[in-house]
Design a protein around this motif. Structure first.
Motif: not given
Length: 283
Positions: A105-120, A228-238
């Motif tokens: 996303a950082d790289e694409l924001a330099l060459v596109q009119e609009e930075a891409p949305q990022v979903l984690l 935006t982050a989408l998080s699981s219920s995993g205690e040891y993840n994300g």
């Protein structure tokens, strides 16, 4: 070194088949292999109604001790994207793939009119503990041809290296790869397996270790703070793990977090996650 990254099309936009229609591209960053128990982006995309072309990365085959720099590694991902020419609407990243999603996303924001949305999706950086765990999973694929001495040698090296003062993620991955090749080639010869199968195994494992270790050379924090982050219920993840370990410090880690009851391995096959992603993409 020539880094050859390719992308697999998970689904094509209907607009791509219409003369003069514009296509919308969404990139998915994850290292997915056949037989992996965790759901992958193919399962998420199959549940989405959003009309776009979805690409899934196939990272280049490069050894973790090749001397490749993380920025060059990421640039190789972008070469086919830029050649395709369509604007990137969004970038998805699962687990360590969230680090690469930020870099793309950082790289694409330099060459596109609009930075891409990022979903984690359960975003987290690489740690030596992550590499140790994933190494064990891959090494287990050889269990049927290993003898007790192979296992003892490898397990001893895994634990010894992680305790070496000043050991870095990159060096740890590189030395584990050396150990894996030494023990694995010996086991292959003993079992009478052909060289072609061995070459496939080394390519897969070197790509995977590089994918994990090169992420340590990237800093996703600024981009994550707009994502935006989408998080699981995993205690040891994300983010659940990061809040417990403090690896990225205190304070906010992302702009917005949406939590789900699904576990880490089921996050990308959850209908609730798919519905949420669809709504986020329509904004």
């Amino acid at each position: 070194m020539n880094l050859n990254t390719t992308w697999t099309t998970l689904r094509s936009s209907s607009k791509a088949t219409v003369s003069g229609g514009s296509d919308e591209l969404i990139l998915c960053a994850d290292f997915h292999t056949t037989g992996r128990p965790e759901a992958g982006f193919a399962e998420l995309v199959a549940r989405l109604d959003h009309d776009a072309t979805f690409w899934h990365v196939n990272p280049p085959v490069v050894a973790p001790d090749s001397g490749t720099a993380a920025p060059a590694y990421v640039r190789s991902w972008l070469e086919p994207v830029r050649a395709q020419g369509a604007p990137v609407r969004a970038v998805f990243g699962y687990c360590v793939g969230a680090v690469y999603a930020a870099a793309l996303a950082d790289e694409l924001a330099l060459v596109q009119e609009e930075a891409p949305q990022v979903l984690l999706f359960d975003p987290e950086p690489t740690a030596m503990a992550t590499i140790r765990h994933q190494f064990g999973n891959v090494f287990g694929m050889l269990s049927s041809i290993l003898v007790e001495e192979d296992v003892a040698e490898t397990e001893g090296e895994v634990e010894r290296l992680i305790r070496v003062e000043g050991m870095t993620v990159g060096n740890y991955a590189a030395q584990l790869y050396t150990t894996f090749r030494r023990v694995g080639e010996r086991a292959f010869e003993r079992a009478g397996l052909d060289q072609e199968y061995g070459a496939e195994m080394w390519a897969l494992f070197s790509s995977f270790l590089s994918y994990l270790s090169f992420a340590d050379g990237l800093d996703p924090r600024d981009r994550w703070l707009t994502s935006t982050a989408l998080s699981s219920s995993g205690e040891y993840n994300g983010l659940n793990r990061l809040r417990g370990t403090g690896e990225l410090g205190g304070g906010e880690l992302v702009a917005r977090e949406i939590r789900f009851e699904a576990g880490h391995g089921d996050l990308l096959r959850s209908d609730g996650v798919a519905q949420t992603v669809g709504k986020l993409l329509e904004r």
